[in-house]
Motif scaffolding. Structure first.
Motif, short mmCIF file in Angstrom:
data_model
loop_
_atom_site.label_atom_id
_atom_site.label_comp_id
_atom_site.label_asym_id
_atom_site.label_seq_id
_atom_site.Cartn_x
_atom_site.Cartn_y
_atom_site.Cartn_z
N LEU A 1 -6.23 4.35 -1.30
CA LEU A 1 -7.54 3.93 -1.84
C LEU A 1 -7.04 2.49 -2.77
CD1 LEU A 1 -9.89 6.67 -2.18
CD2 LEU A 1 -9.75 5.08 -0.29
N VAL A 2 -6.33 2.96 -3.92
CA VAL A 2 -5.88 1.68 -4.66
C VAL A 2 -5.16 0.60 -4.11
CG1 VAL A 2 -4.74 1.28 -6.78
CG2 VAL A 2 -6.20 3.50 -6.75
N LEU B 1 -1.60 20.51 -3.75
CA LEU B 1 -3.03 20.01 -3.63
C LEU B 1 -2.93 18.76 -4.31
CD1 LEU B 1 -5.97 19.86 -3.01
CD2 LEU B 1 -6.24 21.24 -4.90
N ASN B 2 -2.39 18.76 -5.71
CA ASN B 2 -2.32 17.33 -6.30
C ASN B 2 -1.66 16.21 -5.97
OD1 ASN B 2 -3.78 19.10 -8.53
ND2 ASN B 2 -1.93 19.44 -9.50
N ILE B 3 -0.67 16.51 -5.09
CA ILE B 3 0.26 15.48 -4.46
C ILE B 3 -0.68 14.87 -3.45
CG2 ILE B 3 2.20 14.85 -3.13
CD1 ILE B 3 3.88 17.24 -4.69
N LEU B 4 -1.50 15.83 -2.59
CA LEU B 4 -2.18 15.34 -1.49
C LEU B 4 -3.25 14.34 -1.91
CD1 LEU B 4 -3.29 15.25 1.50
CD2 LEU B 4 -4.61 17.39 0.78
N LEU B 5 -3.80 14.86 -3.18
CA LEU B 5 -5.05 14.15 -3.89
C LEU B 5 -4.54 12.92 -4.33
CD1 LEU B 5 -7.04 16.97 -5.60
CD2 LEU B 5 -7.68 15.72 -3.59
N SER B 6 -3.37 12.68 -4.86
CA SER B 6 -2.85 11.45 -5.35
C SER B 6 -2.50 10.47 -4.14
CB SER B 6 -1.43 11.56 -6.32
OG SER B 6 -0.32 12.21 -5.32
N ALA B 7 -2.02 11.13 -3.15
CA ALA B 7 -1.62 10.34 -1.82
C ALA B 7 -3.02 9.49 -1.46
CB ALA B 7 -1.22 11.16 -0.91
N ILE B 8 -4.25 10.04 -1.33
CA ILE B 8 -5.42 9.69 -1.05
C ILE B 8 -5.63 8.58 -2.05
CG2 ILE B 8 -7.76 10.16 -0.77
CD1 ILE B 8 -6.87 12.91 0.20
N VAL B 9 -5.76 8.95 -3.19
CA VAL B 9 -6.08 7.87 -4.33
C VAL B 9 -5.16 6.61 -4.20
CG1 VAL B 9 -5.88 7.49 -6.86
CG2 VAL B 9 -6.83 9.74 -6.07
N GLY B 10 -3.79 7.01 -3.95
CA GLY B 10 -2.91 5.86 -3.69
C GLY B 10 -3.14 4.87 -2.64
N ILE C 1 0.88 -1.23 0.14
CA ILE C 1 -0.05 0.08 -0.02
C ILE C 1 0.91 1.12 0.04
CG2 ILE C 1 -1.68 1.23 1.25
CD1 ILE C 1 -2.63 -1.32 2.21
N LEU C 2 1.85 1.06 0.74
CA LEU C 2 2.80 2.47 0.82
C LEU C 2 3.59 2.72 -0.45
CD1 LEU C 2 4.12 2.21 4.46
CD2 LEU C 2 2.21 3.66 3.75
N ALA C 3 3.83 1.58 -0.98
CA ALA C 3 4.65 1.66 -2.11
C ALA C 3 3.78 2.14 -3.33
CB ALA C 3 5.13 0.21 -2.62
N ILE C 4 2.67 1.78 -3.45
CA ILE C 4 1.66 2.31 -4.45
C ILE C 4 1.43 3.77 -4.28
CG2 ILE C 4 -0.68 2.23 -5.50
CD1 ILE C 4 -0.51 -0.75 -4.92
N THR C 5 1.15 4.23 -2.96
CA THR C 5 0.98 5.54 -2.65
C THR C 5 2.13 6.55 -3.02
OG1 THR C 5 -0.38 4.63 -0.86
CG2 THR C 5 0.41 7.24 -0.56
N ILE C 6 3.13 6.02 -2.65
CA ILE C 6 4.47 6.90 -2.79
C ILE C 6 4.58 6.88 -4.45
CG2 ILE C 6 6.86 6.75 -2.77
CD1 ILE C 6 6.75 5.62 0.01
N ALA C 7 4.42 5.73 -5.02
CA ALA C 7 4.52 5.99 -6.54
C ALA C 7 3.67 7.04 -7.21
CB ALA C 7 4.26 4.61 -7.18
N ALA D 1 -7.59 -1.35 -2.01
CA ALA D 1 -8.32 -2.36 -2.86
C ALA D 1 -7.55 -3.51 -3.61
CB ALA D 1 -9.05 -1.40 -3.97
N LEU D 2 -6.20 -3.29 -3.83
CA LEU D 2 -5.38 -4.26 -4.37
C LEU D 2 -5.12 -5.12 -3.21
CD1 LEU D 2 -3.93 -5.29 -6.74
CD2 LEU D 2 -1.98 -3.86 -6.09
N ALA D 3 -4.83 -4.59 -2.12
CA ALA D 3 -4.65 -5.76 -1.15
C ALA D 3 -5.92 -6.59 -0.72
CB ALA D 3 -4.17 -4.93 0.26
N MET D 4 -7.16 -6.05 -0.97
CA MET D 4 -8.15 -7.02 -0.59
C MET D 4 -8.38 -7.92 -1.57
SD MET D 4 -9.45 -5.99 2.52
CE MET D 4 -10.90 -6.70 2.42
N ILE D 5 -8.23 -7.33 -3.08
CA ILE D 5 -8.19 -8.33 -4.06
C ILE D 5 -7.31 -9.56 -4.17
CG2 ILE D 5 -8.19 -8.46 -6.79
CD1 ILE D 5 -9.02 -5.69 -6.84
N LEU D 6 -6.16 -9.22 -3.82
CA LEU D 6 -5.04 -10.16 -3.59
C LEU D 6 -5.15 -11.25 -2.52
CD1 LEU D 6 -1.93 -8.29 -4.02
CD2 LEU D 6 -3.08 -9.59 -5.80
N ARG D 7 -5.87 -10.75 -1.43
CA ARG D 7 -6.24 -11.80 -0.26
C ARG D 7 -7.27 -12.68 -0.80
NH1 ARG D 7 -7.70 -15.00 2.20
NH2 ARG D 7 -8.08 -15.17 4.47
#
Length: 240
Positions: A185-186, A174-183, A21-27, A189-195
């Motif tokens: 969430l993504v 603002l864009n970076i903050l919004l991207s962090a929130i989206v990251g 999750i952190l890796a996706i958010t940072i990316a 969601a990916l963690a739940m799907i993989l589980r």
């Protein structure tokens, strides 16, 4: 039937996948920062302020004159963005763009219950935006006398080029903050799907849920050090 999941299970799933999750958010944040700072052209905004007011006589301005000016403000805002004004701006400043393209850059703001009009111009070139705003105001001031037979427009505050002016877009923080929130969430969601794509049986509960039979017993992991010395040799690891 749909499988139910508790909040504790959700927490454990997210905790186990925290690195993902952190890796996706940072990316997401890094990509957004690169796009905002280096790929998107900054847009600057400036404005010229006009005052709509009748010429004051010795008797002063009466309430009827002020009311008339207020009613004209909305009409004037439409005239400012009309071809008769903006086409002259394009021609005199030699902008090399069409009237429609200039119209997209120009906005007229009206203060509520006020005799003020703001000609707002947004452009990638701040100096060009200032010239467009001021030239539009100058042409409108002249043309309105012929169109409406009224001399009630004056330039109150012309646009100026300000040092170190901040663009109105993009807004990297603002864009970076919004991207962090989206990251986040993504990633979640990916963690739940993989589980749920993982069919590995991890415990007694998984066996009961999948096979639908009770667990009669379990074998605990055992190290060689845990085997007593007097146990039969069959329990000991053979030596080569």
């Amino acid at each position: 039937m749909l499988e139910t999941i508790s909040l504790r299970e959700v927490y454990l799933i997210l905790k186990n996948r925290m690195r993902l999750i952190l890796a996706i958010t940072i990316a997401f944040m890094i990509m957004t920062a690169l796009i905002s700072y280096y790929m998107i052209t900054p847009i600057y905004q400036t404005s010229t302020q006009l005052l709509i007011s009748q010429q004051q006589t010795e008797a002063g301005l009466d309430s009827q004159s002020i009311e008339t000016d207020l009613q004209l403000v909305a009409t004037y805002s439409e005239i400012i963005k009309s071809p008769i004004i903006l086409e002259q701006v394009v021609s005199q400043l030699e902008l090399g763009i069409s009237y429609e393209e200039l119209q997209e850059k120009v906005t007229v703001e009206i203060a509520e219950s006020s005799q003020l009009l703001n000609i707002v111009v947004a452009d990638a070139d701040l100096a060009a935006a200032v010239k467009i705003a001021n030239k539009t105001a100058e042409i409108f001031e002249v043309e309105i006398m012929e169109l409406m037979n009224a001399d009630n427009v004056s330039i109150l505050s012309p646009a100026v080029v300000m040092e170190n002016q901040t663009p109105i877009s993009p807004n990297p923080p603002l864009n970076i903050l919004l991207s962090a929130i989206v990251g986040l969430l993504v990633g979640a969601a990916l963690a739940m799907i993989l589980r749920y794509l993982d069919t590995t049986l991890r415990g007694e509960k998984d066996i009961q849920d999948v096979l639908g039979i009770p667990v009669l017993g379990s074998i605990s992991p055992m190290n060689e050090e845990d085997i007593p010395a007097n146990e039969p040799i069959a329990f000991k690891r053979r030596e080569a």
